[in-house]
Design an enzyme around this catalytic site. Structure first.
Site, mmCIF file in Angstrom:
data_model
loop_
_atom_site.group_PDB
_atom_site.id
_atom_site.type_symbol
_atom_site.label_atom_id
_atom_site.label_comp_id
_atom_site.label_asym_id
_atom_site.label_seq_id
_atom_site.Cartn_x
_atom_site.Cartn_y
_atom_site.Cartn_z
ATOM 1 N N GLU A 41 -29.625 -4.886 40.120
ATOM 2 C CA GLU A 41 -28.556 -5.856 39.931
ATOM 3 C C GLU A 41 -28.906 -6.819 38.788
ATOM 4 O O GLU A 41 -30.025 -7.351 38.728
ATOM 5 C CB GLU A 41 -28.398 -6.609 41.252
ATOM 6 C CG GLU A 41 -27.377 -7.712 41.281
ATOM 7 C CD GLU A 41 -27.339 -8.387 42.657
ATOM 8 O OE1 GLU A 41 -26.378 -9.128 42.899
ATOM 9 O OE2 GLU A 41 -28.271 -8.181 43.459
ATOM 10 N N LYS A 75 -19.238 -6.844 42.058
ATOM 11 C CA LYS A 75 -19.757 -7.079 43.408
ATOM 12 C C LYS A 75 -18.651 -7.659 44.288
ATOM 13 O O LYS A 75 -17.870 -8.517 43.864
ATOM 14 C CB LYS A 75 -20.941 -8.045 43.330
ATOM 15 C CG LYS A 75 -21.713 -8.235 44.620
ATOM 16 C CD LYS A 75 -22.977 -9.047 44.342
ATOM 17 C CE LYS A 75 -23.845 -9.209 45.578
ATOM 18 N NZ LYS A 75 -25.116 -9.919 45.258
ATOM 19 N N CYS A 122 -25.990 -4.898 46.089
ATOM 20 C CA CYS A 122 -26.855 -5.718 46.941
ATOM 21 C C CYS A 122 -26.193 -6.164 48.245
ATOM 22 O O CYS A 122 -26.101 -5.406 49.191
ATOM 23 C CB CYS A 122 -27.376 -6.913 46.162
ATOM 24 S SG CYS A 122 -28.848 -7.659 46.929
#
Length: 636
Positions: free
Chosen positions: A46, A115, A170
């Protein structure tokens, strides 16, 4: 890519915080290594182009601009290379900042996945900088080109239809409703996660559990790339805990804090087969998704992953002991229920001194213990005939005596001889009639003793024999409850060994160890110099091979060529390739031709993920044609 294998990689470059130029160079170095290893799906952590720990520097125009320039450098580096690459960076759209994954292939940006779940608790302050991503794809213009931007992007391989890749970032994996769940239900077989998960005590265990359980729940491959060395340690430390998982199993895992790259081969063909089998896994149309096609060259994937030579037997001692105890409980509790239902008080079991009848007798003894009944209610019948050796006869007798069963001997030689006279069978002709007449006589004796004593006849045949049809129809094939029907031969041996190790009875242990040391044989042909002359594995092949075939054919539905390939990878140093192929042919031939025996099996408990009961896992016509399977084998 043949047989569904795709090589994937999770890489962690050593970066500098807020230095996209330097980081791009390190990313390209890692890419070069991955290309040399022939990886086809490559994941980086990330925000690795800038570093995850830039904090308020993410609000600086120059950092965002340099990140895009670095992305262009990395994109150009992918030109001419055959891989799908995921790399993290901050991206601005409509004056909002997104934590995104750029998806690259052969010099082009195929898409951007932002994300979804932005953590803002504990040590995380992402909501200070980043906006949650939009679901349906919109256009993001970079260098004059429109790029699909959204969480609902899937990347589909044109040459390998089963390979569909989804991406999450994540915290998305830690959320209650993960984007990966939607991706999988829309068809994704491989999920990539770009992560910057910092390390705290025991967090690695939880992280690993999430990845294992997520890949199992979603029946997918999972490529997890984690930030590591080079991120700021002002308040946090990042482990570079890279992992690759497939359907609940970890295929590769980096040693934390080393920056280790991990590689593995995900079997998307297996994942597709598993989803077909699971009727509750309801793949939906990719509604609301944008599917981006990509191309990969057709080539063989060199396998580095290992396949268990004994897939039914756990490798770790502790796990194997627990598995053995669980199976013995399943068998004995299954039989206990049958006795409670019928109200019968005694059991009849034929004991030969071989592995299968030994296990069945041990299970019956456990069952009687559970019922609170004296083991003298177990009638252990030894029936010597033309092929019986003194060793197996003595072991059968000792086993019954040490377990407290009643031993009954019925010599069937005279009855079989009379039967041969009745049907005109030459005593010197040791053919299938010679053998099967003995097996059927034994079964008749057991059934009649059971009738006489109000008993159940306990079956002894195991699942490997049933798969091969290595049982006499209406002979040892028949019983009133088959306690071993769900246990493969390779596991039978470990169950008996476990009982020997835990019984705390030296006399019983000694006889069990000698049974384990005795060659597997039906003992239907006369011995030579008092030694067993008829060894099963010389006739039908090694059970370790057949159980390997059984698992991958029935449990996973693999083709003959794929099973042969895996067997070569696994047993290449043990058996010649020609021998493996010979016994694979034998397995398929017998498996199809002998289904009629499995179609009328007695009841018996399922104990594992593979079973051949016609009332359970294997609904197969007795007259199915094996032509297409045999044709593929002939081409090998």
């Amino acid at each position: 890519m043949r047989h569904g294998f795709i090589k994937v990689a999770a890489l962690t470059p050593k970066i500098r915080v807020a230095d996209p130029v330097y980081n791009a160079e390190r990313i390209c170095e890692k890419l070069k290594e991955a290309y040399e290893r022939r990886a086809k799906i490559i994941a980086f952590p990330e925000l690795c182009i800038t570093g995850y720990t830039c904090q308020d520097l993410f609000l600086q125009e120059i950092l965002l601009s340099e990140a895009l320039t670095a992305l262009q450098r990395i994109t150009e580096f992918t030109k001419g290379h055959d891989a799908l690459v995921f790399v993290g960076l901050p991206v601005e759209r409509h004056q909002k900042l997104y934590n995104a994954a750029a998806v690259l292939r052969d010099g082009k940006i195929l898409g951007m996945v932002p994300k979804t779940c932005i953590p803002n608790y504990g040590e995380f302050y992402e909501a200070r900088h980043f906006t949650p991503g939009n679901e349906e794809a919109v256009d993001l213009v970079l260098n004059g080109e429109k790029i699909p931007f959204g969480t609902r992007l899937l990347f589909a391989c044109e040459e390998m239809p089963a390979l569909i890749v989804g991406c999450e970032i994540c915290e998305d994996m830690w959320a209650v409703e993960t984007p990966g769940t939607s991706h999988a239900l829309a068809g994704a077989t491989v999920l990539v996660n770009l992560s910057a998960s910092n390390e705290t005590v025991t967090k690695d265990e939880y992280r690993k559990m999430l990845i294992k359980s997520g890949s199992a729940r979603l029946v997918c491959g999972y490529v997890y790339a984690c930030a590591g060395e080079g991120e700021s340690t002002q308040d946090l430390v990042f482990p570079g805990h890279n992992m690759i998982a497939e359907n609940g199993s970890i295929l590769a895992e980096a040693e934390r804090f080393t920056g280790e790259a991990v590689y593995g081969e995900v079997d998307v063909e297996r994942l597709s087969a598993e989803r077909r089998r699971l009727t509750t896994f309801r793949t939906e149309d990719a509604e609301g998704y944008t599917v981006v096609p990509f191309s990969l060259k057709q080539e063989d994937t060199k396998l580095t992953r290992k396949f268990a030579a004994a897939p039914f037997v756990p490798v770790e001692d502790e796990t194997r002991r627990k598995r053995c105890d669980d199976i013995l409980k399943l068998q004995s509790y299954g039989l206990k229920k049958r006795y409670e239902h019928t109200g019968l008080k005694t059991a009849v079991i034929g004991v030969s001194g071989g592995l299968d009848s030994t296990l069945a007798l041990l299970v019956t003894a456990r069952c009687f213990d559970l019922l609170g009944r004296d083991r003298s209610g177990i009638i252990a019948v030894t029936m010597p005939c033309f092929g019986t050796t003194d060793r197996t006869y003595q072991n059968a007798c000792k086993l019954a005596q040490t377990l407290g069963a009643v031993l009954k001997e019925v010599d069937i030689k005279a009855a079989v001889t009379q039967h041969f006279q009745d049907i005109g069978q030459d005593m010197e002709k040791h053919d299938v009639t010679y053998e099967n007449a003995q097996a059927r006589e034994r079964t008749q004796v057991l059934m009649d003793i059971a009738n006489k004593n109000g008993s159940l006849v306990i079956g002894t045949g195991d699942m490997s024999e049933l798969a091969l049809g290595w049982a006499t129809y209406n002979g040892d094939h028949m019983s009133m409850y088959g306690v071993n029907a769900g246990v493969p031969k390779t596991l039978v041996r470990h169950l008996v060994q476990y009982y020997a190790d835990t019984c705390e009875d030296q006399a019983l242990r000694d006889v069990l160890l000698d049974v384990l040391d005795t060659p597997v044989s039906p003992e239907l042909l006369p011995p030579v110099d008092g030694v067993i002359s008829q060894k099963t594995e010389d006739l039908v092949g090694p059970y370790e091979l057949h159980d390997f075939f059984l698992y991958y054919i029935l449990r996973l539905g693999f083709s003959p060529s794929k099973v042969y390939r895996l067997a070569r990878e696994t047993f290449g140093g043990v058996y010649a390739y020609e021998e493996i192929l010979k016994w694979l042919k034998t397995f398929y031939r017998r498996f199809f031709s002998q289904q009629f025996k499995r179609s009328c099996l007695p009841d018996g408990p399922k104990v594992g993920s593979v079973a051949v009961s016609p009332r359970g896992d294997l609904r197969m016509p007795s007259d199915a044609c094996a032509a297409i399977w045999m044709k593929e084998i002939e081409r090998l």
